[in-house]
Design a protein around this motif. Structure first.
Motif, PDB file in Angstrom:
ATOM      1  N   TYR A 168      52.970  39.431  38.227  1.00  0.00           N
ATOM      2  CA  TYR A 168      53.531  38.883  37.093  1.00  0.00           C
ATOM      3  C   TYR A 168      52.725  39.679  35.853  1.00  0.00           C
ATOM      4  O   TYR A 168      53.319  38.969  34.517  1.00  0.00           O
ATOM      5  N   LYS A 169      53.180  40.731  35.650  1.00  0.00           N
ATOM      6  CA  LYS A 169      53.034  41.520  34.525  1.00  0.00           C
ATOM      7  C   LYS A 169      53.768  42.557  34.067  1.00  0.00           C
ATOM      8  O   LYS A 169      54.489  42.887  35.735  1.00  0.00           O
ATOM      9  N   LYS A 170      54.675  42.674  32.887  1.00  0.00           N
ATOM     10  CA  LYS A 170      55.264  43.998  32.878  1.00  0.00           C
ATOM     11  C   LYS A 170      54.705  44.997  34.103  1.00  0.00           C
ATOM     12  O   LYS A 170      53.526  45.989  33.742  1.00  0.00           O
ATOM     13  N   GLY A 188      48.088  41.417  38.669  1.00  0.00           N
ATOM     14  CA  GLY A 188      49.188  41.922  36.911  1.00  0.00           C
ATOM     15  C   GLY A 188      47.467  42.108  36.766  1.00  0.00           C
ATOM     16  O   GLY A 188      46.911  42.539  37.097  1.00  0.00           O
ATOM     17  N   SER A 189      46.970  41.148  35.680  1.00  0.00           N
ATOM     18  CA  SER A 189      45.788  41.289  34.890  1.00  0.00           C
ATOM     19  C   SER A 189      46.110  39.651  33.738  1.00  0.00           C
ATOM     20  O   SER A 189      47.228  39.941  33.066  1.00  0.00           O
ATOM     21  N   GLY A 190      44.864  39.416  33.716  1.00  0.00           N
ATOM     22  CA  GLY A 190      44.574  38.631  32.534  1.00  0.00           C
ATOM     23  C   GLY A 190      44.805  37.245  32.687  1.00  0.00           C
ATOM     24  O   GLY A 190      44.048  36.105  32.617  1.00  0.00           O
ATOM     25  N   ALA A 236      45.284  45.054  36.888  1.00  0.00           N
ATOM     26  CA  ALA A 236      45.572  45.778  36.602  1.00  0.00           C
ATOM     27  C   ALA A 236      44.869  46.365  35.829  1.00  0.00           C
ATOM     28  O   ALA A 236      45.492  46.193  34.714  1.00  0.00           O
ATOM     29  N   SER A 237      43.318  45.912  36.126  1.00  0.00           N
ATOM     30  CA  SER A 237      42.478  46.220  34.492  1.00  0.00           C
ATOM     31  C   SER A 237      40.968  46.795  35.441  1.00  0.00           C
ATOM     32  O   SER A 237      41.255  46.306  36.908  1.00  0.00           O
ATOM     33  N   VAL A 238      40.238  46.699  34.439  1.00  0.00           N
ATOM     34  CA  VAL A 238      38.843  47.344  34.994  1.00  0.00           C
ATOM     35  C   VAL A 238      38.434  46.071  35.266  1.00  0.00           C
ATOM     36  O   VAL A 238      37.198  45.269  35.642  1.00  0.00           O
ATOM     37  N   GLY A 239      38.173  45.329  34.164  1.00  0.00           N
ATOM     38  CA  GLY A 239      37.798  44.034  33.954  1.00  0.00           C
ATOM     39  C   GLY A 239      38.259  43.040  34.753  1.00  0.00           C
ATOM     40  O   GLY A 239      39.565  43.037  35.495  1.00  0.00           O
ATOM     41  N   TYR A 240      36.945  42.117  35.436  1.00  0.00           N
ATOM     42  CA  TYR A 240      37.703  41.148  36.248  1.00  0.00           C
ATOM     43  C   TYR A 240      37.525  39.200  36.212  1.00  0.00           C
ATOM     44  O   TYR A 240      37.314  38.685  37.391  1.00  0.00           O
ATOM     45  N   VAL A 261      40.224  55.279  35.882  1.00  0.00           N
ATOM     46  CA  VAL A 261      41.484  55.549  35.751  1.00  0.00           C
ATOM     47  C   VAL A 261      41.339  55.947  34.463  1.00  0.00           C
ATOM     48  O   VAL A 261      42.686  56.121  33.678  1.00  0.00           O
ATOM     49  N   LEU A 262      40.810  54.846  33.700  1.00  0.00           N
ATOM     50  CA  LEU A 262      40.775  54.406  32.059  1.00  0.00           C
ATOM     51  C   LEU A 262      40.082  54.734  30.904  1.00  0.00           C
ATOM     52  O   LEU A 262      39.883  54.483  29.913  1.00  0.00           O
ATOM     53  N   ASN A 263      39.063  55.375  31.865  1.00  0.00           N
ATOM     54  CA  ASN A 263      38.062  56.093  31.211  1.00  0.00           C
ATOM     55  C   ASN A 263      38.341  56.335  29.702  1.00  0.00           C
ATOM     56  O   ASN A 263      37.543  56.104  28.726  1.00  0.00           O
ATOM     57  N   SER A 304      34.936  45.477  24.848  1.00  0.00           N
ATOM     58  CA  SER A 304      34.531  44.940  26.148  1.00  0.00           C
ATOM     59  C   SER A 304      35.801  43.529  26.451  1.00  0.00           C
ATOM     60  O   SER A 304      36.779  43.706  26.884  1.00  0.00           O
ATOM     61  N   ARG A 305      35.203  42.282  26.075  1.00  0.00           N
ATOM     62  CA  ARG A 305      35.375  41.633  26.576  1.00  0.00           C
ATOM     63  C   ARG A 305      35.320  40.395  24.702  1.00  0.00           C
ATOM     64  O   ARG A 305      34.066  40.322  24.760  1.00  0.00           O
ATOM     65  N   GLY A 306      35.923  39.378  24.479  1.00  0.00           N
ATOM     66  CA  GLY A 306      35.377  38.346  23.051  1.00  0.00           C
ATOM     67  C   GLY A 306      34.935  37.373  23.420  1.00  0.00           C
ATOM     68  O   GLY A 306      33.697  37.290  22.133  1.00  0.00           O
ATOM     69  N   PRO A 348      45.199  44.816  19.225  1.00  0.00           N
ATOM     70  CA  PRO A 348      45.358  43.304  20.196  1.00  0.00           C
ATOM     71  C   PRO A 348      45.455  43.975  21.625  1.00  0.00           C
ATOM     72  O   PRO A 348      45.424  43.845  22.230  1.00  0.00           O
ATOM     73  N   HIS A 349      43.538  44.326  22.081  1.00  0.00           N
ATOM     74  CA  HIS A 349      43.126  43.859  23.447  1.00  0.00           C
ATOM     75  C   HIS A 349      44.265  45.619  23.711  1.00  0.00           C
ATOM     76  O   HIS A 349      45.290  45.239  24.916  1.00  0.00           O
ATOM     77  N   VAL A 350      43.536  46.881  22.997  1.00  0.00           N
ATOM     78  CA  VAL A 350      45.101  47.710  23.563  1.00  0.00           C
ATOM     79  C   VAL A 350      44.093  48.909  24.085  1.00  0.00           C
ATOM     80  O   VAL A 350      44.762  50.542  24.394  1.00  0.00           O
ATOM     81  N   GLY A 351      43.062  48.717  24.051  1.00  0.00           N
ATOM     82  CA  GLY A 351      41.836  49.772  25.186  1.00  0.00           C
ATOM     83  C   GLY A 351      42.736  51.204  25.850  1.00  0.00           C
ATOM     84  O   GLY A 351      42.468  52.436  25.829  1.00  0.00           O
ATOM     85  N   SER A 352      43.526  50.450  26.938  1.00  0.00           N
ATOM     86  CA  SER A 352      43.870  51.268  27.779  1.00  0.00           C
ATOM     87  C   SER A 352      45.548  51.095  27.758  1.00  0.00           C
ATOM     88  O   SER A 352      45.665  51.597  28.436  1.00  0.00           O
ATOM     89  N   ALA A 353      46.213  51.031  26.411  1.00  0.00           N
ATOM     90  CA  ALA A 353      46.994  51.127  26.475  1.00  0.00           C
ATOM     91  C   ALA A 353      47.778  52.034  26.329  1.00  0.00           C
ATOM     92  O   ALA A 353      48.626  52.487  25.180  1.00  0.00           O
ATOM     93  N   THR A 403      48.250  56.281  31.146  1.00  0.00           N
ATOM     94  CA  THR A 403      47.157  55.472  31.506  1.00  0.00           C
ATOM     95  C   THR A 403      47.827  53.851  32.078  1.00  0.00           C
ATOM     96  O   THR A 403      46.660  53.690  33.526  1.00  0.00           O
ATOM     97  N   ARG A 404      48.556  53.270  31.416  1.00  0.00           N
ATOM     98  CA  ARG A 404      48.809  52.122  31.727  1.00  0.00           C
ATOM     99  C   ARG A 404      49.571  52.049  33.293  1.00  0.00           C
ATOM    100  O   ARG A 404      49.117  51.323  34.492  1.00  0.00           O
ATOM    101  N   ILE A 405      50.828  53.402  33.670  1.00  0.00           N
ATOM    102  CA  ILE A 405      50.745  54.169  34.896  1.00  0.00           C
ATOM    103  C   ILE A 405      50.200  54.215  36.161  1.00  0.00           C
ATOM    104  O   ILE A 405      50.145  53.663  37.352  1.00  0.00           O
ATOM    105  N   LYS A 406      48.720  54.960  35.589  1.00  0.00           N
ATOM    106  CA  LYS A 406      48.304  54.805  36.667  1.00  0.00           C
ATOM    107  C   LYS A 406      47.167  53.530  37.220  1.00  0.00           C
ATOM    108  O   LYS A 406      46.549  53.663  38.193  1.00  0.00           O
ATOM    109  N   MET A 407      46.756  53.015  36.172  1.00  0.00           N
ATOM    110  CA  MET A 407      46.208  51.170  36.437  1.00  0.00           C
ATOM    111  C   MET A 407      47.562  50.684  37.264  1.00  0.00           C
ATOM    112  O   MET A 407      46.674  50.455  38.964  1.00  0.00           O
ATOM    113  N   ALA A 408      48.343  50.411  37.370  1.00  0.00           N
ATOM    114  CA  ALA A 408      49.702  50.083  37.595  1.00  0.00           C
ATOM    115  C   ALA A 408      49.593  50.424  39.355  1.00  0.00           C
ATOM    116  O   ALA A 408      49.583  49.732  40.138  1.00  0.00           O
TER     117      ALA A 408
HETATM  118  C1  8YV Z   1      43.175  45.375  29.932  1.00  0.00           C
HETATM  119  C2  8YV Z   1      41.196  45.724  29.694  1.00  0.00           C
HETATM  120  O1  8YV Z   1      42.928  44.748  30.647  1.00  0.00           O
HETATM  121  O2  8YV Z   1      41.144  47.048  32.126  1.00  0.00           O
HETATM  122  C3  8YV Z   1      40.097  46.307  31.464  1.00  0.00           C
HETATM  123  O3  8YV Z   1      39.757  45.435  31.700  1.00  0.00           O
HETATM  124  O4  8YV Z   1      40.391  45.321  29.151  1.00  0.00           O
HETATM  125  C4  8YV Z   1      42.469  46.729  29.697  1.00  0.00           C
HETATM  126  O5  8YV Z   1      43.231  47.463  30.007  1.00  0.00           O
HETATM  127  C5  8YV Z   1      44.490  45.617  29.556  1.00  0.00           C
HETATM  128  O6  8YV Z   1      44.873  45.997  28.704  1.00  0.00           O
HETATM  129  C6  8YV Z   1      45.789  44.338  30.189  1.00  0.00           C
HETATM  130  O7  8YV Z   1      45.747  44.031  29.337  1.00  0.00           O
END
Ligand code: 8YV
Length: 319
Positions: free
Chosen positions: A8-10, A51-53, A73-77, A98-100, A236-238, A284-289, A293-298
């Protein structure tokens, strides 16, 4: 028959092809009001979700009776209702590691941008105001050799400590559920209470995952403990902070500035007072963007999904 999975995510095309080797993939580049009904229909037969989020809660799971694996596809769950997934025997996975380094780069960027007021000064130059502003009004504060407090010393925290200590000569204080020997040994990090960290740091960097114990862990009392010259960074998270208390602390000059990659509500509301503060730097929540890195996460998320569907224990199963 290949198991049906819903993405469900690009997602990177190569990773989608990799998934298609073993799965029947239903792909949504993103979810919106128009396609959400179709998405729910597809969930009926889905054995995997990637996906993520997206909130994977009772309401969603009731539409997905065949689901075996949910892969973030994120470390946070924090989007997963873990007790409910366990109750239903659904395996949940994430993408740590992979995103550290990439997220740590973003955090150093936020520290430098807030301390040296880079976005604000960029605007001055582009607005043709270079000649009109007194130099003192443009001064920032030093980063090098200042004390950095890290709340949540996991993989990302350790990568931040490395940069800050070895690169910028910053002494590190940290607070975490458990001791981190690597950070102590290699980067001289000192373990302390949350209160000691808040009072003793020039920069307070929050990296704790969001869960019921950490929700709003940084509020009015915690901001009041920080130095008046302190800078607060949240990657981290808002919802780990009480955002209203942060706004108040900034308005009352209890702290100097803030660098924020995350917000209590995302996308952030356009009228959020944080957006009109010059001493707040936002992302805009782009820490790993980054592309890499996004390919590694996917890819890791896809591997986790496939391993779970094969009945094995995925490399990054959430316990
Ligand atoms: C986002 C992140 O999930 O991995 C996490 O927990 O916060 C980020 O990598 C990612 O930007 C997806 O929107």
């Amino acid at each position: 028959m290949k198991p049906k999975v819903v993405v469900y995510k690009k997602m990177n095309a190569g990773v989608l092809d990799f998934l298609r080797e073993t799965c029947e993939v239903v792909y949504f580049e993103g979810l919106n009001a128009e396609n959400y009904r179709d998405f729910l229909d597809e969930l009926k037969e889905a054995r995997g979700l990637l996906g993520s989020g997206l909130a994977v809660d009772r309401e969603l799971l009731d539409h997905a009776p065949q689901l075996e694996v949910v892969s973030n596809a994120s470390v946070g769950y924090d989007n997963f209702d873990i007790p409910l997934l366990k109750e239903r025997g659904i395996v949940a996975t994430n993408t740590p590691g992979v995103l550290n380094e990439t997220v740590a780069d973003t955090i150093l960027g936020l520290i430098l941008a807030t301390a040296r007021r880079i976005p604000e000064l960029d605007q001055f130059v582009k607005a043709g105001q270079w000649a009109t502003v007194l130099p003192e009004e443009q001064f920032g504060v030093d980063v090098h050799h200042k004390v950095l407090g890290i709340i949540g010393m996991g993989g990302v925290g350790t990568a931040v400590a490395k940069r800050a200590n070895l690169g910028f000569g910053m002494p590190i204080l940290y607070h975490n559920r458990t001791r981190n020997e690597e950070a102590e040994k290699l980067y001289g990090a000192t373990y302390c209470t949350l209160e000691e960290l808040l009072a003793g740091s020039d920069y307070v960097c929050l990296m704790t995952p969001l869960n019921p114990e950490t929700e709003k862990m940084i509020g009015k009392r915690e901001f009041a403990l920080m130095k008046k010259t302190g800078i607060f960074i949240n990657a981290s998270r808002g919802k780990v902070i009480d955002e209203a208390a942060l706004i108040e602390a900034l308005e009352n000059k209890e702290i100097l500035a803030a660098g924020l990659d995350v917000f209590a509500q995302e996308p952030v509301e356009p009228d959020n007072p944080l957006l009109s503060m010059k001493n707040v730097v936002t992302l805009p929540h782009v820490g790993s963007a980054t592309s890499e890195t996004r390919i590694k996460m996917a890819r890791l998320a896809a591997e986790n999904l496939i391993a779970g569907l094969r009945g094995g224990i995925p490399p990054n199963v959430i316990h």
